[in-house]
Design a protein around this motif. Structure first.
Motif, PDB file in Angstrom:
ATOM      1  N   VAL A  30      17.118  -8.234  49.987  1.00 15.09           N
ATOM      2  CA  VAL A  30      16.450  -7.328  49.033  1.00 15.09           C
ATOM      3  C   VAL A  30      17.459  -6.891  47.965  1.00 15.09           C
ATOM      4  O   VAL A  30      17.154  -6.891  46.770  1.00 15.09           O
ATOM      5  CB  VAL A  30      15.851  -6.102  49.768  1.00 15.09           C
ATOM      6  CG1 VAL A  30      15.255  -5.110  48.772  1.00 15.09           C
ATOM      7  CG2 VAL A  30      14.779  -6.550  50.768  1.00 15.09           C
ATOM      8  N   TYR A  31      18.683  -6.564  48.393  1.00 16.46           N
ATOM      9  CA  TYR A  31      19.746  -6.175  47.440  1.00 16.46           C
ATOM     10  C   TYR A  31      20.074  -7.352  46.512  1.00 16.46           C
ATOM     11  O   TYR A  31      20.264  -7.181  45.325  1.00 16.46           O
ATOM     12  CB  TYR A  31      21.027  -5.795  48.176  1.00 16.46           C
ATOM     13  CG  TYR A  31      20.992  -4.467  48.880  1.00 16.46           C
ATOM     14  CD1 TYR A  31      21.502  -3.326  48.257  1.00 16.46           C
ATOM     15  CD2 TYR A  31      20.463  -4.345  50.160  1.00 16.46           C
ATOM     16  CE1 TYR A  31      21.490  -2.097  48.911  1.00 16.46           C
ATOM     17  CE2 TYR A  31      20.442  -3.120  50.815  1.00 16.46           C
ATOM     18  CZ  TYR A  31      20.956  -2.004  50.190  1.00 16.46           C
ATOM     19  OH  TYR A  31      20.936  -0.794  50.818  1.00 16.46           O
ATOM     20  N   GLU A  32      20.132  -8.542  47.105  1.00 16.14           N
ATOM     21  CA  GLU A  32      20.613  -9.716  46.354  1.00 16.14           C
ATOM     22  C   GLU A  32      19.601 -10.235  45.331  1.00 16.14           C
ATOM     23  O   GLU A  32      19.984 -10.678  44.263  1.00 16.14           O
ATOM     24  CB  GLU A  32      20.924 -10.872  47.331  1.00 16.14           C
ATOM     25  CG  GLU A  32      22.141 -10.616  48.204  1.00 16.14           C
ATOM     26  CD  GLU A  32      22.194 -11.563  49.419  1.00 16.14           C
ATOM     27  OE1 GLU A  32      22.982 -11.289  50.325  1.00 16.14           O
ATOM     28  OE2 GLU A  32      21.426 -12.548  49.459  1.00 16.14           O
ATOM     29  N   ILE A  33      18.308 -10.185  45.671  1.00 12.08           N
ATOM     30  CA  ILE A  33      17.348 -10.922  44.829  1.00 12.08           C
ATOM     31  C   ILE A  33      16.357 -10.077  44.046  1.00 12.08           C
ATOM     32  O   ILE A  33      15.910 -10.498  42.986  1.00 12.08           O
ATOM     33  CB  ILE A  33      16.557 -11.964  45.664  1.00 12.08           C
ATOM     34  CG1 ILE A  33      15.685 -11.252  46.700  1.00 12.08           C
ATOM     35  CG2 ILE A  33      17.481 -12.964  46.332  1.00 12.08           C
ATOM     36  CD1 ILE A  33      14.715 -12.177  47.397  1.00 12.08           C
ATOM     37  N   ILE A  34      16.003  -8.907  44.581  1.00 11.73           N
ATOM     38  CA  ILE A  34      14.892  -8.166  43.938  1.00 11.73           C
ATOM     39  C   ILE A  34      15.270  -7.676  42.531  1.00 11.73           C
ATOM     40  O   ILE A  34      14.486  -7.847  41.588  1.00 11.73           O
ATOM     41  CB  ILE A  34      14.372  -7.023  44.848  1.00 11.73           C
ATOM     42  CG1 ILE A  34      13.868  -7.597  46.188  1.00 11.73           C
ATOM     43  CG2 ILE A  34      13.265  -6.226  44.153  1.00 11.73           C
ATOM     44  CD1 ILE A  34      12.724  -8.601  46.074  1.00 11.73           C
TER      45      ILE A  34
ATOM     46  N   TYR B 211      16.181   2.142  46.357  1.00 12.95           N
ATOM     47  CA  TYR B 211      14.752   2.419  46.112  1.00 12.95           C
ATOM     48  C   TYR B 211      14.537   2.888  44.669  1.00 12.95           C
ATOM     49  O   TYR B 211      13.662   2.389  43.956  1.00 12.95           O
ATOM     50  CB  TYR B 211      14.259   3.476  47.103  1.00 12.95           C
ATOM     51  CG  TYR B 211      12.808   3.837  46.931  1.00 12.95           C
ATOM     52  CD1 TYR B 211      11.801   2.973  47.347  1.00 12.95           C
ATOM     53  CD2 TYR B 211      12.427   5.039  46.338  1.00 12.95           C
ATOM     54  CE1 TYR B 211      10.460   3.287  47.176  1.00 12.95           C
ATOM     55  CE2 TYR B 211      11.093   5.364  46.162  1.00 12.95           C
ATOM     56  CZ  TYR B 211      10.123   4.488  46.585  1.00 12.95           C
ATOM     57  OH  TYR B 211       8.785   4.795  46.410  1.00 12.95           O
ATOM     58  N   LYS B 212      15.403   3.839  44.241  1.00 12.99           N
ATOM     59  CA  LYS B 212      15.256   4.386  42.878  1.00 12.99           C
ATOM     60  C   LYS B 212      15.514   3.302  41.835  1.00 12.99           C
ATOM     61  O   LYS B 212      14.805   3.191  40.839  1.00 12.99           O
ATOM     62  CB  LYS B 212      16.252   5.541  42.666  1.00 12.99           C
ATOM     63  CG  LYS B 212      15.763   6.836  43.261  1.00 12.99           C
ATOM     64  CD  LYS B 212      16.610   7.996  42.774  1.00 12.99           C
ATOM     65  CE  LYS B 212      16.172   9.292  43.420  1.00 12.99           C
ATOM     66  NZ  LYS B 212      17.293  10.203  43.668  1.00 12.99           N
ATOM     67  N   THR B 213      16.557   2.490  42.067  1.00 14.41           N
ATOM     68  CA  THR B 213      16.898   1.421  41.120  1.00 14.41           C
ATOM     69  C   THR B 213      15.722   0.459  40.969  1.00 14.41           C
ATOM     70  O   THR B 213      15.337   0.092  39.849  1.00 14.41           O
ATOM     71  CB  THR B 213      18.126   0.619  41.634  1.00 14.41           C
ATOM     72  OG1 THR B 213      19.183   1.538  41.811  1.00 14.41           O
ATOM     73  CG2 THR B 213      18.545  -0.475  40.677  1.00 14.41           C
ATOM     74  N   ILE B 214      15.146   0.063  42.104  1.00 16.32           N
ATOM     75  CA  ILE B 214      14.044  -0.912  42.060  1.00 16.32           C
ATOM     76  C   ILE B 214      12.815  -0.314  41.386  1.00 16.32           C
ATOM     77  O   ILE B 214      12.147  -0.958  40.577  1.00 16.32           O
ATOM     78  CB  ILE B 214      13.764  -1.457  43.481  1.00 16.32           C
ATOM     79  CG1 ILE B 214      14.916  -2.400  43.855  1.00 16.32           C
ATOM     80  CG2 ILE B 214      12.418  -2.159  43.567  1.00 16.32           C
ATOM     81  CD1 ILE B 214      14.835  -3.062  45.183  1.00 16.32           C
ATOM     82  N   LYS B 215      12.556   0.964  41.667  1.00 23.19           N
ATOM     83  CA  LYS B 215      11.399   1.624  41.040  1.00 23.19           C
ATOM     84  C   LYS B 215      11.587   1.688  39.518  1.00 23.19           C
ATOM     85  O   LYS B 215      10.670   1.383  38.753  1.00 23.19           O
ATOM     86  CB  LYS B 215      11.246   3.029  41.630  1.00 23.19           C
ATOM     87  CG  LYS B 215       9.905   3.629  41.363  1.00 23.19           C
ATOM     88  CD  LYS B 215       9.662   4.821  42.255  1.00 23.19           C
ATOM     89  CE  LYS B 215       8.327   5.440  41.926  1.00 23.19           C
ATOM     90  NZ  LYS B 215       7.900   6.432  42.877  1.00 23.19           N
ATOM     91  N   GLU B 216      12.793   2.072  39.093  1.00 17.95           N
ATOM     92  CA  GLU B 216      13.089   2.159  37.658  1.00 17.95           C
ATOM     93  C   GLU B 216      12.960   0.790  36.990  1.00 17.95           C
ATOM     94  O   GLU B 216      12.356   0.650  35.936  1.00 17.95           O
ATOM     95  CB  GLU B 216      14.516   2.690  37.437  1.00 17.95           C
ATOM     96  CG  GLU B 216      14.632   4.199  37.512  1.00 17.95           C
ATOM     97  CD  GLU B 216      13.630   4.903  36.610  1.00 17.95           C
ATOM     98  OE1 GLU B 216      13.561   4.537  35.424  1.00 17.95           O
ATOM     99  OE2 GLU B 216      12.907   5.793  37.098  1.00 17.95           O
ATOM    100  N   LEU B 217      13.570  -0.223  37.643  1.00 16.14           N
ATOM    101  CA  LEU B 217      13.515  -1.586  37.076  1.00 16.14           C
ATOM    102  C   LEU B 217      12.074  -2.077  36.963  1.00 16.14           C
ATOM    103  O   LEU B 217      11.698  -2.715  35.977  1.00 16.14           O
ATOM    104  CB  LEU B 217      14.294  -2.564  37.962  1.00 16.14           C
ATOM    105  CG  LEU B 217      15.801  -2.612  37.770  1.00 16.14           C
ATOM    106  CD1 LEU B 217      16.428  -3.555  38.787  1.00 16.14           C
ATOM    107  CD2 LEU B 217      16.124  -3.078  36.346  1.00 16.14           C
ATOM    108  N   ALA B 218      11.268  -1.752  37.972  1.00 13.00           N
ATOM    109  CA  ALA B 218       9.864  -2.183  37.952  1.00 13.00           C
ATOM    110  C   ALA B 218       9.139  -1.514  36.785  1.00 13.00           C
ATOM    111  O   ALA B 218       8.372  -2.158  36.073  1.00 13.00           O
ATOM    112  CB  ALA B 218       9.197  -1.847  39.283  1.00 13.00           C
ATOM    113  N   LYS B 219       9.415  -0.226  36.585  1.00 10.01           N
ATOM    114  CA  LYS B 219       8.761   0.494  35.474  1.00 10.01           C
ATOM    115  C   LYS B 219       9.194  -0.082  34.135  1.00 10.01           C
ATOM    116  O   LYS B 219       8.375  -0.405  33.288  1.00 10.01           O
ATOM    117  CB  LYS B 219       9.152   1.973  35.521  1.00 10.01           C
ATOM    118  CG  LYS B 219       8.251   2.820  36.378  1.00 10.01           C
ATOM    119  CD  LYS B 219       8.570   4.283  36.129  1.00 10.01           C
ATOM    120  CE  LYS B 219       8.123   5.141  37.271  1.00 10.01           C
ATOM    121  NZ  LYS B 219       8.783   6.433  37.299  1.00 10.01           N
ATOM    122  N   GLU B 220      10.521  -0.225  33.974  1.00 12.49           N
ATOM    123  CA  GLU B 220      11.071  -0.724  32.695  1.00 12.49           C
ATOM    124  C   GLU B 220      10.506  -2.097  32.336  1.00 12.49           C
ATOM    125  O   GLU B 220      10.232  -2.386  31.189  1.00 12.49           O
ATOM    126  CB  GLU B 220      12.593  -0.904  32.814  1.00 12.49           C
ATOM    127  CG  GLU B 220      13.398   0.328  32.501  1.00 12.49           C
ATOM    128  CD  GLU B 220      14.847   0.131  32.934  1.00 12.49           C
ATOM    129  OE1 GLU B 220      15.355  -1.008  32.929  1.00 12.49           O
ATOM    130  OE2 GLU B 220      15.463   1.150  33.311  1.00 12.49           O
TER     131      GLU B 220
END
Ligand SMILES: NC(=O)C1=CN([C@@H]2O[C@H](COP(=O)(O)OP(=O)(O)OC[C@H]3O[C@@H](n4cnc5c(N)ncnc54)[C@H](OP(=O)(O)O)[C@@H]3O)[C@@H](O)[C@H]2O)C=CC1
Ligand SMILES: O=C([O-])CC(=O)C(=O)O
Length: 271
Positions: A76-80, A104-113
């Protein structure tokens, strides 16, 4: 048609690919990858119609709409993040990685952006609909009790660290009790469901987890008890373990398939 790339060609990955191959999931399997090349070859040999390319994630994300992770928490760290940067939606099975709040926060932010969606299937549990409904108001407690045959816990960092000899367990034995935040790190391949429950309910610190080794069992049992302003409920599922990986219940594979089928369906049923 939805184009899919998949990382992790083990038990769940193989079930998903077969479901795409036989038309159960309306999608095109464009690419697959696994660090274990034998698993890639084994999977390819089971496919009748699909001809996915074998490619690493940096190349894969340029060619797909949705990346499916069914590998490990470290994956999850490597690919998402790379997938989201490339504007791909993602589906994650190793949900335990989200006990790391920063990730979790990083992925949520990236998804939004990047205007992407992150799908987390219910996995090997039942009752997530009720928990999600209940979380619209006050929830007082959430407890997950997982019972597995001892071999279903083999190899977990907690078992190794504490030198627990699973072969010597002759009766029902409580192996671990603690918050979900600790459970998903101590048993990263056994209770990702605790993470999904935490995210849908009251978080990783307040969600309580009990893990029991029970040699009398042939199935993986997950019981969820929830108390809140709505009242209370308990769900219990007795899962058939996957023949190729006794840690993972077959329902987890079916849940991944159901999530992918839902993406192609204009009518969405259930909470
Ligand atoms: N959300 C849920 O309810 C559930 C989640 N899970 C989780 O889903 C994931 C997949 O489960 P399952 O299919 O049973 O597991 P398997 O062990 O059968 O397959 C996983 C495959 O992914 C490979 N892999 C692991 N990490 C990486 C990586 N960083 N890069 C590339 N390949 C990698 C593994 O290789 P190798 O053999 O070398 O490790 C293995 O071939 C696991 O994390 C599991 O814990 C499982 C059941 C329920
Ligand atoms: O499949 C199961 O029973 C649960 C599991 O392994 C997980 O949540 O990681």
């Amino acid at each position: 048609m939805l184009s899919i790339g998949l990382i992790g060609c083990g038990t769940i990955g193989t079930s998903i690919c077969k479901a795409i191959d036989d038309g159960t999931i309306e999608a095109e399997l464009v690419a697959i990858y696994d660090r274990n090349l034998d698993d890639v070859d084994k999977l390819l040999s089971t496919l009748k119609r699909s001809k996915p390319q074998v490619m690493e994630v940096t190349e894969m994300v340029k060619n797909i709409d949705l990346l499916v992770e069914c590998a490990s928490q470290e994956a999850v760290y490597e690919i998402i993040p790379s997938a989201l940067h490339a504007h791909c939606d993602v589906m994650i099975m190793s949900v335990g990685a989200f006990s790391d709040e920063k990730l979790y926060k990083t992925i949520k932010e990236l998804a939004k952006e990047n205007k992407c969606k992150v799908y987390l299937p219910s996995g090997a549990i039942v009752g997530l609909d009720g928990l999600k409904s209940a979380s619209a108001e006050k929830i007082y407690s959430v407890t997950l009790t997982t019972q597995k045959p001892p071999r279903g816990l083999a190899g977990a960092p907690y078992i190794i660290r504490n030198k627990i000899d699973l072969d010597k367990i002759t009766g029902k034995t409580v192996i671990f009790e603690g918050p979900a935040s600790e459970a998903v790190k101590a048993f990263p391949a056994n209770v990702n469901v605790a993470a999904t429950i935490s995210l849908a309910g009251i978080g990783f610190e307040k969600t309580k987890v009990k893990i029991v080794a029970n040699p009398a069992l042939t199935r993986n049992i997950h019981e969820i008890s929830v108390e809140g302003s709505f009242g209370e409920f308990t769900t219990r599922v007795e899962n058939v373990p996957s023949p190729s990986n006794p840690k993972s219940s077959y329902l987890a594979s079916l849940s991944a398939i159901a999530t992918l089928r839902k993406l192609a369906d204009p009518i969405q049923t259930g909470t």
